[in-house]
Enzyme design. Structure first.
Site, PDB file in Angstrom:
ATOM      1  CG  HIS A 177      -7.290  16.394 -21.639  1.00 49.06           C
ATOM      2  ND1 HIS A 177      -6.672  16.620 -20.430  1.00 49.06           N
ATOM      3  CD2 HIS A 177      -8.408  15.682 -21.372  1.00 49.06           C
ATOM      4  CE1 HIS A 177      -7.379  16.077 -19.463  1.00 49.06           C
ATOM      5  NE2 HIS A 177      -8.443  15.493 -19.998  1.00 49.06           N
ATOM      6  CD  GLU A 200     -14.863  13.210 -17.100  1.00 51.16           C
ATOM      7  OE1 GLU A 200     -13.890  12.749 -17.724  1.00 51.16           O
ATOM      8  OE2 GLU A 200     -15.066  14.436 -16.967  1.00 51.16           O
ATOM      9  CG  ASP A 203     -10.685  11.799 -16.119  1.00 51.91           C
ATOM     10  OD1 ASP A 203      -9.503  11.503 -15.883  1.00 51.91           O
ATOM     11  OD2 ASP A 203     -11.006  12.820 -16.745  1.00 51.91           O
TER      12      ASP A 203
END
Length: 264
Positions: free
Chosen positions: A49, A154, A180
């Site tokens: 990210h 996740e 997530d």
């Protein structure tokens, strides 16, 4: 010459808690010494990210080696070649997100461990050794011993496969990405939900059975941190640069405005 060490791994090997901080917004190498002085054991340099480049990750990693804090880099899911480049550039660990199957975990080990466990390619002039020449055997054993290979859990499928993932030789840790995971379970942001607690329990059991490090990320509130840490996690990602800077700045601004009698 000094032996290559990983400060986070050394704590873990002693049975102690290793705490990490996410690096997403800061780009300067100063962040390594800053977070070391603040009391953290490892950096979570985030390439999944944000806009951080592999070059920036390498520069921060080299600075972290000198500062005495372990640089771990999260690369986007499946980008194993990028992870290998980050290891060559100074990282002491790679985190792969969204690892759902043991086959994906084995691919990580194959990319990030030297033979005979994996098939990582050997380079030269590693920053981990001050760019000095070393015997090949010393390089391989030194890097392998100091490197953490971390799979992120996740999704519900990953939780279901946690036992098989944890059984993979050469993998060090299973890091639960709570945000997530909650999204995938249809309970976004509900970090105290019973279904999340059950999933965490499943992963903890798998780690204990196979001798893997149980790790947790995405839980930053003090009450929940206290509760989840008590379950037996040994590796914790407890915040990131942006949220900590924003929180401290917001608190200071409100305090000073209140002193001046002005509305916030």
């Amino acid at each position: 010459m000094q032996r290559l060490t990983n400060p986070a791994k050394e704590r873990l090997d002693k049975g102690e808690l290793a705490i990490g901080i996410g690096i997403r917004g800061m780009r300067g190498v100063e962040v390594a010494r800053l977070m070391k002085s603040a009391g953290f054991d490892w950096l979570f340099i985030d390439l999944e990210h944000g806009s951080t480049s592999v070059e920036t990750a390498g520069q921060i990693s080299v600075a972290a080696l000198d500062a005495g804090i372990a640089p771990l880099v999260r690369v986007p899911a499946g980008e194993l070649a990028l992870g290998a480049r980050c290891l060559d550039g100074g990282a002491l660990g790679i985190v792969i997100p969204h690892v759902d199957t043991p086959e994906q975990a084995r691919a990580m080990v194959d990319a990030f461990r030297f033979p005979p466990v994996g098939h990582r390619s050997i380079g030269g002039a590693y920053p981990h050794f001050g760019f000095a020449s070393r015997p090949v055997g010393e390089i391989v054993s030194g890097l392998d011993n100091a490197t953490l290979v971390v799979a992120m859990i996740e999704t519900p499928l990953a939780v279901e496969n946690a036992d098989r993932i944890a059984a993979v030789t050469g993998l060090d840790a299973l890091l639960i990405g709570t945000n997530d995971l909650c999204l995938e379970m249809g309970i976004p942001g509900q970090l105290d939900h019973e279904r999340l607690k059950a999933a965490i329990g499943t992963v903890l059991t798998a780690c204990k059975k196979h001798g893997k490090i149980p790790a947790l990320g995405g839980i930053y509130g003090k009450e929940l941190l206290t509760r989840y840490l008590g379950l037996g996690f040994r590796m914790m990602l407890v915040g990131n640069d942006i949220s900590l800077l924003y929180g401290a700045a917001q608190e200071q601004a409100k305090f000073v405005r209140a002193l001046g009698g002005a509305p916030p």
